[in-house]
Scaffold this motif. Structure first.
Motif, mmCIF file in Angstrom:
data_model
loop_
_atom_site.group_PDB
_atom_site.id
_atom_site.type_symbol
_atom_site.label_atom_id
_atom_site.label_comp_id
_atom_site.label_asym_id
_atom_site.label_seq_id
_atom_site.Cartn_x
_atom_site.Cartn_y
_atom_site.Cartn_z
ATOM 1 N N GLY A 1 -5.643 8.604 -6.412
ATOM 2 C CA GLY A 1 -6.274 7.703 -7.776
ATOM 3 C C GLY A 1 -5.208 7.474 -8.695
ATOM 4 O O GLY A 1 -5.689 6.900 -9.667
ATOM 5 N N ALA A 2 -4.293 8.134 -8.701
ATOM 6 C CA ALA A 2 -3.411 7.885 -9.942
ATOM 7 C C ALA A 2 -2.685 6.654 -9.789
ATOM 8 O O ALA A 2 -2.309 6.075 -8.702
ATOM 9 N N TYR A 3 -2.158 6.277 -10.898
ATOM 10 C CA TYR A 3 -1.073 4.987 -10.951
ATOM 11 C C TYR A 3 -0.056 5.248 -12.136
ATOM 12 O O TYR A 3 0.064 5.036 -12.906
ATOM 13 N N ARG A 4 1.082 6.305 -11.437
ATOM 14 C CA ARG A 4 1.964 6.789 -12.209
ATOM 15 C C ARG A 4 3.476 6.399 -11.819
ATOM 16 O O ARG A 4 4.379 6.174 -12.582
ATOM 17 N N SER A 5 3.674 5.984 -10.640
ATOM 18 C CA SER A 5 4.828 5.704 -9.806
ATOM 19 C C SER A 5 4.945 4.698 -8.718
ATOM 20 O O SER A 5 3.731 4.232 -8.204
ATOM 21 N N ALA A 6 5.982 4.582 -8.410
ATOM 22 C CA ALA A 6 6.017 3.568 -7.190
ATOM 23 C C ALA A 6 5.301 4.242 -6.017
ATOM 24 O O ALA A 6 4.759 3.315 -5.103
ATOM 25 N N ALA A 7 4.844 5.508 -5.907
ATOM 26 C CA ALA A 7 4.223 6.021 -4.877
ATOM 27 C C ALA A 7 2.586 5.463 -4.887
ATOM 28 O O ALA A 7 1.970 5.627 -3.821
ATOM 29 N N ASP A 8 2.336 4.924 -5.817
ATOM 30 C CA ASP A 8 0.870 4.423 -6.351
ATOM 31 C C ASP A 8 0.777 3.013 -6.094
ATOM 32 O O ASP A 8 -0.329 2.364 -6.325
ATOM 33 N N ILE A 9 1.854 2.184 -5.747
ATOM 34 C CA ILE A 9 1.976 0.732 -5.575
ATOM 35 C C ILE A 9 1.324 0.141 -4.070
ATOM 36 O O ILE A 9 1.991 0.646 -3.248
ATOM 37 N N THR A 10 0.571 -0.513 -4.261
ATOM 38 C CA THR A 10 -0.035 -1.098 -2.825
ATOM 39 C C THR A 10 -0.181 -2.700 -2.990
ATOM 40 O O THR A 10 -0.464 -3.351 -2.078
ATOM 41 N N GLY A 11 0.149 -3.219 -4.089
ATOM 42 C CA GLY A 11 0.042 -4.726 -4.281
ATOM 43 C C GLY A 11 0.362 -4.985 -6.022
ATOM 44 O O GLY A 11 0.650 -4.208 -6.566
ATOM 45 N N MET B 1 7.489 9.203 10.440
ATOM 46 C CA MET B 1 8.030 7.951 9.960
ATOM 47 C C MET B 1 9.115 7.473 10.607
ATOM 48 O O MET B 1 9.455 6.234 10.618
ATOM 49 N N SER B 2 9.738 8.195 11.472
ATOM 50 C CA SER B 2 10.976 7.609 12.032
ATOM 51 C C SER B 2 10.459 6.655 13.398
ATOM 52 O O SER B 2 11.256 6.005 13.846
ATOM 53 N N ASP B 3 9.435 6.959 13.655
ATOM 54 C CA ASP B 3 8.885 6.067 14.794
ATOM 55 C C ASP B 3 7.640 4.862 14.580
ATOM 56 O O ASP B 3 7.804 3.919 15.402
ATOM 57 N N THR B 4 7.167 5.094 13.053
ATOM 58 C CA THR B 4 6.203 3.821 12.996
ATOM 59 C C THR B 4 6.569 3.393 11.868
ATOM 60 O O THR B 4 6.987 3.648 10.813
ATOM 61 N N SER B 5 6.434 2.000 11.759
ATOM 62 C CA SER B 5 6.461 1.101 10.765
ATOM 63 C C SER B 5 5.384 1.279 9.596
ATOM 64 O O SER B 5 4.229 1.119 10.300
ATOM 65 N N HIS B 6 5.425 1.378 8.643
ATOM 66 C CA HIS B 6 4.423 1.441 7.220
ATOM 67 C C HIS B 6 4.435 0.328 6.592
ATOM 68 O O HIS B 6 5.456 -0.449 6.372
ATOM 69 N N THR B 7 3.451 0.112 5.870
ATOM 70 C CA THR B 7 3.335 -1.047 4.808
ATOM 71 C C THR B 7 3.737 -0.691 3.571
ATOM 72 O O THR B 7 2.842 0.036 2.869
ATOM 73 N N LEU B 8 4.638 -1.359 3.141
ATOM 74 C CA LEU B 8 4.848 -0.863 1.686
ATOM 75 C C LEU B 8 4.704 -2.134 0.831
ATOM 76 O O LEU B 8 5.116 -3.451 1.386
ATOM 77 N N ARG B 9 4.298 -2.204 -0.435
ATOM 78 C CA ARG B 9 4.103 -3.380 -1.371
ATOM 79 C C ARG B 9 5.205 -3.087 -2.587
ATOM 80 O O ARG B 9 4.760 -3.938 -3.642
ATOM 81 N N ILE B 10 6.014 -2.173 -2.640
ATOM 82 C CA ILE B 10 6.694 -1.882 -4.023
ATOM 83 C C ILE B 10 7.665 -3.072 -4.565
ATOM 84 O O ILE B 10 7.726 -3.420 -5.765
ATOM 85 N N ALA B 11 8.360 -3.747 -3.690
ATOM 86 C CA ALA B 11 9.424 -4.628 -3.983
ATOM 87 C C ALA B 11 8.672 -6.091 -4.410
ATOM 88 O O ALA B 11 9.372 -6.854 -4.865
ATOM 89 N N GLN B 12 7.412 -6.290 -3.760
ATOM 90 C CA GLN B 12 6.690 -7.553 -4.121
ATOM 91 C C GLN B 12 7.708 -8.450 -3.234
ATOM 92 O O GLN B 12 7.740 -9.710 -3.959
#
Length: 202
Positions: free
Chosen positions: A164-174, A1-12
């Motif tokens: 496959g859960a939709y419980r938290s910020a960890a499950d948000i992709t869009g 994680m320190s070297d690679t940028s990942h795509t998150l969509r939590i903040a929209q």
């Protein structure tokens, strides 16, 4: 994680999500702020904070050493960064002071030094402002979205680690998954209100 940028969509929000994906501290601060306000607001907070500090990233050492009153003022500047800006400013500063003291300001050392999922959970749970649930959600976020997967991470994250859960910020992709997570949280609140009160032991 320190070297690679990942795509998150939590903040929209493109700028805020970009920062979350490349900055471990931003993601951690967003998780800390995620209470009693919408997730999008919480996870936009690190981006807003970086802007108000005149930086393109967050630095644990700089935040830890910041004048407390001036730091609160950053949170209270309109629009406020949280429903309880003064309180959360203090918590963010305490978190960064802990990171400096215990990990020399190196945020990724919190999980990169973990020997297992349970050890990572313990380290996260020890962070100021983090209880078991918040630690489990962030561990799930690390595993599902940021490629940090110590052995046994799903088990340590509990149901938040379920695939496959939709419980938290960890499950948000869009937007769609955000809506599903919000529906889950609302249903959980309704169920909790409808549940009969627990009887006290004699």
């Amino acid at each position: 994680m320190s070297d690679t940028s990942h795509t998150l969509r939590i903040a929209q929000n493109p700028g805020a999500d970009e920062l979350l994906g490349r900055s471990p501290l931003a993601a951690l601060v967003g998780m800390l702020l995620d209470q009693q306000i919408p997730m999008e607001w919480a996870f936009t907070g690190p981006y807003t904070l970086a802007e108000r500090m005149g930086a393109d990233d967050l630095d644990a050492r700089r935040i830890a050493a910041y004048d407390p009153e001036a730091f609160v003022a950053l949170f209270m500047e309109k629009p406020a960064m949280h429903r309880y800006p003064a309180s959360m400013a203090g918590r963010v500063q305490q978190l960064c002071q802990y990171l400096v003291e215990m990990y020399d300001g190196d945020v990724v050392a919190v999980w990169e030094g973990a020997s297992s999922g349970q050890d990572a959970l313990r380290r996260l749970n020890d962070l100021p402002g983090f209880g078991k649930q918040k630690a489990q959600i962030f561990l799930a976020l690390l595993g599902k979205r940021l490629g940090v997967r110590p052995e046994g991470w799903r088990e340590a994250a509990g149901h938040y680690g379920d695939e496959g859960a939709y419980r938290s910020a960890a499950d948000i992709t869009g937007p769609e998954s955000l809506s599903k997570v919000r529906d889950f949280k609302q249903e959980a609140k309704r169920a909790a209100k409808a549940a009969p009160p627990k009887k006290e032991a004699p």
